[in-house]
Scaffold this motif. Sequence first.
Motif, PDB file in Angstrom:
ATOM      1  N   GLU A  76       0.814  -1.227   0.000  1.00  0.00           N
ATOM      2  CA  GLU A  76       0.000   0.000   0.000  1.00  0.00           C
ATOM      3  C   GLU A  76       0.844   1.274   0.000  1.00  0.00           C
ATOM      4  O   GLU A  76       0.788   2.083   0.923  1.00  0.00           O
ATOM      5  N   GLN A  77       1.575   1.476  -1.066  1.00  0.00           N
ATOM      6  CA  GLN A  77       2.440   2.643  -1.158  1.00  0.00           C
ATOM      7  C   GLN A  77       1.670   3.937  -1.413  1.00  0.00           C
ATOM      8  O   GLN A  77       2.273   4.978  -1.644  1.00  0.00           O
ATOM      9  N   ASN A  78       0.367   3.860  -1.296  1.00  0.00           N
ATOM     10  CA  ASN A  78      -0.456   5.071  -1.349  1.00  0.00           C
ATOM     11  C   ASN A  78      -0.856   5.523   0.058  1.00  0.00           C
ATOM     12  O   ASN A  78      -1.720   6.376   0.220  1.00  0.00           O
ATOM     13  N   THR A  79      -0.213   4.949   1.079  1.00  0.00           N
ATOM     14  CA  THR A  79      -0.476   5.340   2.466  1.00  0.00           C
ATOM     15  C   THR A  79       0.748   6.061   3.024  1.00  0.00           C
ATOM     16  O   THR A  79       1.864   5.831   2.575  1.00  0.00           O
ATOM     17  N   LEU A  80       0.514   6.913   4.019  1.00  0.00           N
ATOM     18  CA  LEU A  80       1.596   7.665   4.653  1.00  0.00           C
ATOM     19  C   LEU A  80       1.608   7.352   6.143  1.00  0.00           C
ATOM     20  O   LEU A  80       0.567   7.391   6.801  1.00  0.00           O
ATOM     21  N   HIS A  81       2.782   7.047   6.660  1.00  0.00           N
ATOM     22  CA  HIS A  81       2.966   6.723   8.071  1.00  0.00           C
ATOM     23  C   HIS A  81       4.112   7.569   8.600  1.00  0.00           C
ATOM     24  O   HIS A  81       4.926   8.067   7.829  1.00  0.00           O
ATOM     25  N   PHE A  82       4.202   7.700   9.924  1.00  0.00           N
ATOM     26  CA  PHE A  82       5.330   8.419  10.498  1.00  0.00           C
ATOM     27  C   PHE A  82       5.668   7.883  11.874  1.00  0.00           C
ATOM     28  O   PHE A  82       4.828   7.353  12.589  1.00  0.00           O
ATOM     29  N   ILE A  83       6.968   7.994  12.195  1.00  0.00           N
ATOM     30  CA  ILE A  83       7.452   7.693  13.535  1.00  0.00           C
ATOM     31  C   ILE A  83       8.192   8.932  14.015  1.00  0.00           C
ATOM     32  O   ILE A  83       8.641   9.752  13.199  1.00  0.00           O
ATOM     33  N   TYR A  84       8.307   9.091  15.314  1.00  0.00           N
ATOM     34  CA  TYR A  84       9.008  10.254  15.840  1.00  0.00           C
ATOM     35  C   TYR A  84       9.614   9.944  17.201  1.00  0.00           C
ATOM     36  O   TYR A  84       9.197   9.022  17.891  1.00  0.00           O
ATOM     37  N   LYS A  85      10.614  10.745  17.519  1.00  0.00           N
ATOM     38  CA  LYS A  85      11.302  10.651  18.810  1.00  0.00           C
ATOM     39  C   LYS A  85      10.874  11.850  19.627  1.00  0.00           C
ATOM     40  O   LYS A  85      11.021  12.994  19.204  1.00  0.00           O
ATOM     41  N   ILE A 127       6.101   6.143   2.926  1.00  0.00           N
ATOM     42  CA  ILE A 127       5.010   5.708   2.054  1.00  0.00           C
ATOM     43  C   ILE A 127       5.056   4.186   2.049  1.00  0.00           C
ATOM     44  O   ILE A 127       6.123   3.584   1.983  1.00  0.00           O
ATOM     45  N   GLY A 128       3.897   3.581   2.193  1.00  0.00           N
ATOM     46  CA  GLY A 128       3.814   2.134   2.232  1.00  0.00           C
ATOM     47  C   GLY A 128       4.306   1.562   3.544  1.00  0.00           C
ATOM     48  O   GLY A 128       4.748   2.286   4.435  1.00  0.00           O
ATOM     49  N   TYR A 129       4.211   0.256   3.646  1.00  0.00           N
ATOM     50  CA  TYR A 129       4.655  -0.445   4.851  1.00  0.00           C
ATOM     51  C   TYR A 129       5.032  -1.879   4.501  1.00  0.00           C
ATOM     52  O   TYR A 129       4.824  -2.335   3.378  1.00  0.00           O
ATOM     53  N   SER A 130       5.579  -2.566   5.459  1.00  0.00           N
ATOM     54  CA  SER A 130       5.938  -3.974   5.324  1.00  0.00           C
ATOM     55  C   SER A 130       4.916  -4.780   6.106  1.00  0.00           C
ATOM     56  O   SER A 130       4.645  -4.466   7.266  1.00  0.00           O
ATOM     57  N   GLY A 131       4.355  -5.784   5.480  1.00  0.00           N
ATOM     58  CA  GLY A 131       3.332  -6.584   6.140  1.00  0.00           C
ATOM     59  C   GLY A 131       3.595  -8.068   6.005  1.00  0.00           C
ATOM     60  O   GLY A 131       4.168  -8.519   5.011  1.00  0.00           O
TER      61      GLY A 131
END
Length: 190
Positions: A76-85, A127-131
């Motif tokens: 799903e490389q049409n999705t946006l995710h984020f991580i932060y510190k 963009i996208g994720y690993s599943g």
Amino acid sequence: MPKKPHTLSLGPGTLLVSEPFLQDENFMRSVVLLCEHQEVGSFGLVLNKQSILTLDEVLEEMPLPHIPVFVGGPVEQNTLHFIYKSKHKFPGGIRLGEDVYWGGDFDLVVKGLLEGKIDEASIRFFIGYSGWSAGQLDQEVQENTWIVTNDIGAECLFEHTSDELWRYILKYLGGEFKQMANYPIDPRLN
């Protein structure tokens, strides 16, 4: 492939470091931050595959130019995710480890970036994720596709470039893993 020094349970915040000779182009020399691991499947983000895109190219009318976007994985490389510190999570965020969070209120994140309350170096967009389907990741770990660690701090995830991260973690783990950091991509070139 050396055996893991100890058996670790998979869960949010676990790092998956690909074995040196993995030839899957999506995961070659990759470091994946596991965000979810449940009976129904697993979800993670590749930390060291920077795309050619920036956040303002991914989202129209985004007032934040030049923030790099990473490829979280092939799904799903049409999705946006984020991580932060951060010392504090945003509403809706999920804690992955000490001072590391995944997701949350995107509008508050953008506002924090615009106001300079969030340092661009302490956040990564994907963009996208690993599943993985149910049991798939556990099987891959048993087959030594992944080196599993829970022993890396937040600083490591944000302070090393995409090109450095895989090698840095292997060297940090020491012993046989430190040797693996220098393995060629193709063992025939050795």
